[in-house]
Design a protein around this motif. Structure first.
Motif, PDB file in Angstrom:
ATOM      1  N   CYS A 250      16.763  31.532 -24.603  1.00 47.47           N
ATOM      2  CA  CYS A 250      15.475  31.689 -25.295  1.00 47.47           C
ATOM      3  C   CYS A 250      14.788  30.342 -25.495  1.00 47.47           C
ATOM      4  CB  CYS A 250      15.685  32.381 -26.642  1.00 47.47           C
ATOM      5  SG  CYS A 250      16.157  34.130 -26.503  1.00 47.47           S
ATOM      6  N   LEU A 251      15.567  29.315 -25.785  1.00 43.53           N
ATOM      7  CA  LEU A 251      14.987  27.983 -25.974  1.00 43.53           C
ATOM      8  C   LEU A 251      14.313  27.476 -24.704  1.00 43.53           C
ATOM      9  CD1 LEU A 251      17.813  26.249 -28.060  1.00 43.53           C
ATOM     10  CD2 LEU A 251      15.496  26.801 -28.862  1.00 43.53           C
ATOM     11  N   LEU A 252      14.811  27.915 -23.546  1.00 42.04           N
ATOM     12  CA  LEU A 252      14.267  27.436 -22.276  1.00 42.04           C
ATOM     13  C   LEU A 252      12.851  27.930 -21.998  1.00 42.04           C
ATOM     14  CD1 LEU A 252      17.412  27.658 -19.951  1.00 42.04           C
ATOM     15  CD2 LEU A 252      16.460  25.649 -21.084  1.00 42.04           C
ATOM     16  N   PHE A 253      12.346  28.852 -22.819  1.00 39.41           N
ATOM     17  CA  PHE A 253      10.942  29.245 -22.684  1.00 39.41           C
ATOM     18  C   PHE A 253      10.022  28.093 -23.089  1.00 39.41           C
ATOM     19  CE2 PHE A 253      12.616  33.459 -22.206  1.00 39.41           C
ATOM     20  CZ  PHE A 253      11.627  34.183 -21.562  1.00 39.41           C
ATOM     21  N   ASP A 254      10.583  27.085 -23.731  1.00 39.73           N
ATOM     22  CA  ASP A 254       9.844  25.855 -24.046  1.00 39.73           C
ATOM     23  C   ASP A 254      10.193  24.826 -22.973  1.00 39.73           C
ATOM     24  OD1 ASP A 254       8.797  23.482 -24.994  1.00 39.73           O
ATOM     25  OD2 ASP A 254       9.447  23.809 -27.055  1.00 39.73           O
ATOM     26  N   PRO A 255       9.237  24.378 -22.168  1.00 41.69           N
ATOM     27  CA  PRO A 255       9.555  23.448 -21.075  1.00 41.69           C
ATOM     28  C   PRO A 255      10.194  22.149 -21.551  1.00 41.69           C
ATOM     29  CG  PRO A 255       7.178  23.594 -21.426  1.00 41.69           C
ATOM     30  CD  PRO A 255       7.795  24.691 -22.222  1.00 41.69           C
ATOM     31  N   LYS A 256       9.933  21.747 -22.796  1.00 50.37           N
ATOM     32  CA  LYS A 256      10.557  20.523 -23.312  1.00 50.37           C
ATOM     33  C   LYS A 256      12.068  20.678 -23.409  1.00 50.37           C
ATOM     34  CE  LYS A 256       6.489  19.291 -26.109  1.00 50.37           C
ATOM     35  NZ  LYS A 256       5.978  19.101 -27.496  1.00 50.37           N
ATOM     36  N   ALA A 257      12.516  21.926 -23.620  1.00 44.33           N
ATOM     37  CA  ALA A 257      13.950  22.168 -23.752  1.00 44.33           C
ATOM     38  C   ALA A 257      14.683  21.989 -22.427  1.00 44.33           C
ATOM     39  CB  ALA A 257      14.188  23.578 -24.287  1.00 44.33           C
ATOM     40  N   HIS A 258      13.985  22.193 -21.313  1.00 45.47           N
ATOM     41  CA  HIS A 258      14.633  22.054 -20.007  1.00 45.47           C
ATOM     42  C   HIS A 258      15.183  20.638 -19.813  1.00 45.47           C
ATOM     43  CE1 HIS A 258      13.725  25.865 -17.850  1.00 45.47           C
ATOM     44  NE2 HIS A 258      12.825  25.952 -18.811  1.00 45.47           N
ATOM     45  N   LYS A 259      14.470  19.659 -20.312  1.00 45.26           N
ATOM     46  CA  LYS A 259      14.876  18.259 -20.144  1.00 45.26           C
ATOM     47  C   LYS A 259      16.229  17.998 -20.779  1.00 45.26           C
ATOM     48  CE  LYS A 259      13.262  13.549 -21.107  1.00 45.26           C
ATOM     49  NZ  LYS A 259      12.161  12.728 -21.698  1.00 45.26           N
ATOM     50  N   HIS A 260      16.508  18.689 -21.882  1.00 45.88           N
ATOM     51  CA  HIS A 260      17.736  18.418 -22.638  1.00 45.88           C
ATOM     52  C   HIS A 260      18.815  19.482 -22.450  1.00 45.88           C
ATOM     53  CE1 HIS A 260      15.526  15.250 -24.725  1.00 45.88           C
ATOM     54  NE2 HIS A 260      14.566  16.138 -24.973  1.00 45.88           N
TER      55      HIS A 260
END
Length: 343
Positions: free
Chosen positions: A326-336
């Motif tokens: 679910c967090l991966l729906f935020d592109p910023k989360a992909h980086k981490h």
């Protein structure tokens, strides 16, 4: 005539021959019905007959009740429950014929689940709606829920500080019955004192109720705090993980199709009708398509597939990994987070 629950009081004096109460929110259904019955009692309706369409239901019984004289010379209410909101051919004909036989001493209240366009476009519904009032009892969300909450706070005469109002919103969004009960309790505990979030926190536990569809809407809109709260609630309520995975797969697959079509130069306007995306949901998909890349959506689908394999092959319900997805729906989360492998 469609009238929303908060407007119903204006349509009760005089009463119309028929009221249609359909929706899945129990508080709105019961409150609307109670309002109608209270107004009916003031206007001389003292008897009540309750009927439910079950297997083998005799529609002639409804016709007889409509035409029967009261034993006590008072006006009568017929409450008819349609559990599936599908009266069938015989029921449809009976309902259409009732109001063609005006009876000022009879009031018909029909209730049932949320209606689809198929039902609101049916002949029986249009016939009753043309002479009565249709009250859609759908649980309000977001700003609509806030307006409902503010109205109930005013109704109970509560003095809530801004942080307490915000907490009530977070605790009870999606659960009007629990919210109303909570405010009744507050009225007893602190009828005159201002109430802040600290005091409120001592009284209540989190009782908000959400659906998997509300979760996906929050994810598409990248409302991560709200989405994680919903996910925790769904987990706590015992929602089956396969249902959540099905919903996420559905949305991610649709995003992949839309994004791929965009990459080939297809305009979104031609895609909305093809994929049956309603106007209300278009901004959610537009927002998700603008912030997520095609590789990111593909990675999320791969992650969802791994979760499904873990569930089906090993019987593992990994709620932490589902939260990760679910967090991966935020592109910023992909980086981490995108590099983390699921096992």
């Amino acid at each position: 005539m469609r009238v929303y629950p908060e407007q119903l009081a204006r349509q009760l004096n005089p009463l119309t021959p028929c009221y249609l109460i359909f929706g899945d929110d129990p508080w709105l259904v019961e409150t609307s019905k109670a309002q109608i019955c209270a107004a009916a009692k003031q206007q001389g309706f003292e008897e009540k007959v309750q009927l439910t369409q079950e297997t083998g239901f005799n529609w002639h019984e409804l016709q007889q009740e409509w035409q029967a004289m009261s034993l006590f010379a008072s006006r009568r209410i017929i409450e008819l429950t349609l559990p599936q909101a599908k009266p069938g051919t015989e029921g449809s004909q009976t309902l259409q014929s009732l109001l063609q036989q005006p009876n000022p001493d009879m009031l018909l209240i029909i209730q049932g689940p949320k209606l689809a366009s198929e039902q609101t476009n049916s002949k029986w519904f249009k016939s009753l709606d043309s002479q009565g009032v249709y009250v859609p009892c759908i649980t309000p969300e977001g700003p609509q829920f806030q307006r409902w909450l503010d109205a109930r706070i005013k109704h109970f005469g509560l003095r809530l500080q801004a942080d307490a109002r915000a907490m009530l919103f977070a605790l009870y969004e999606g659960n009007l019955l629990a919210a109303d009960q909570a405010m009744q309790l507050l009225q007893l505990l602190s009828p005159e004192q201002p109430i802040g979030a600290d005091e409120l926190g001592h009284y209540f536990e989190d009782q908000s109720r959400f659906s998997v569809f509300q979760l996906t809407d929050a994810l598409l809109g990248n409302k991560q705090d709200k989405a994680q709260h919903m996910l925790a609630q769904l987990h706590g309520e015992g929602t089956a993980m396969p249902i959540l995975l099905w919903s996420l797969f559905k949305e991610l697959t649709l995003l992949l199709q839309l994004k791929s079509a965009q990459a080939q130069g297809t305009g979104l306007n031609s895609l909305w009708s093809k994929h049956r995306i309603w106007d209300k949901r278009k901004p959610l998909y537009q927002a998700a398509l603008e912030r997520l890349t095609l590789p990111q959506i593909e990675h999320m689908l791969a992650t969802a597939s791994k979760l499904e394999l873990m569930l089906k092959q090993q019987g593992v319900e990994d709620w932490t990994a589902l939260s990760h997805l679910c967090l991966l729906f935020d592109p910023k989360a992909h980086k981490h987070l995108a590099h983390i492998e699921l096992y």
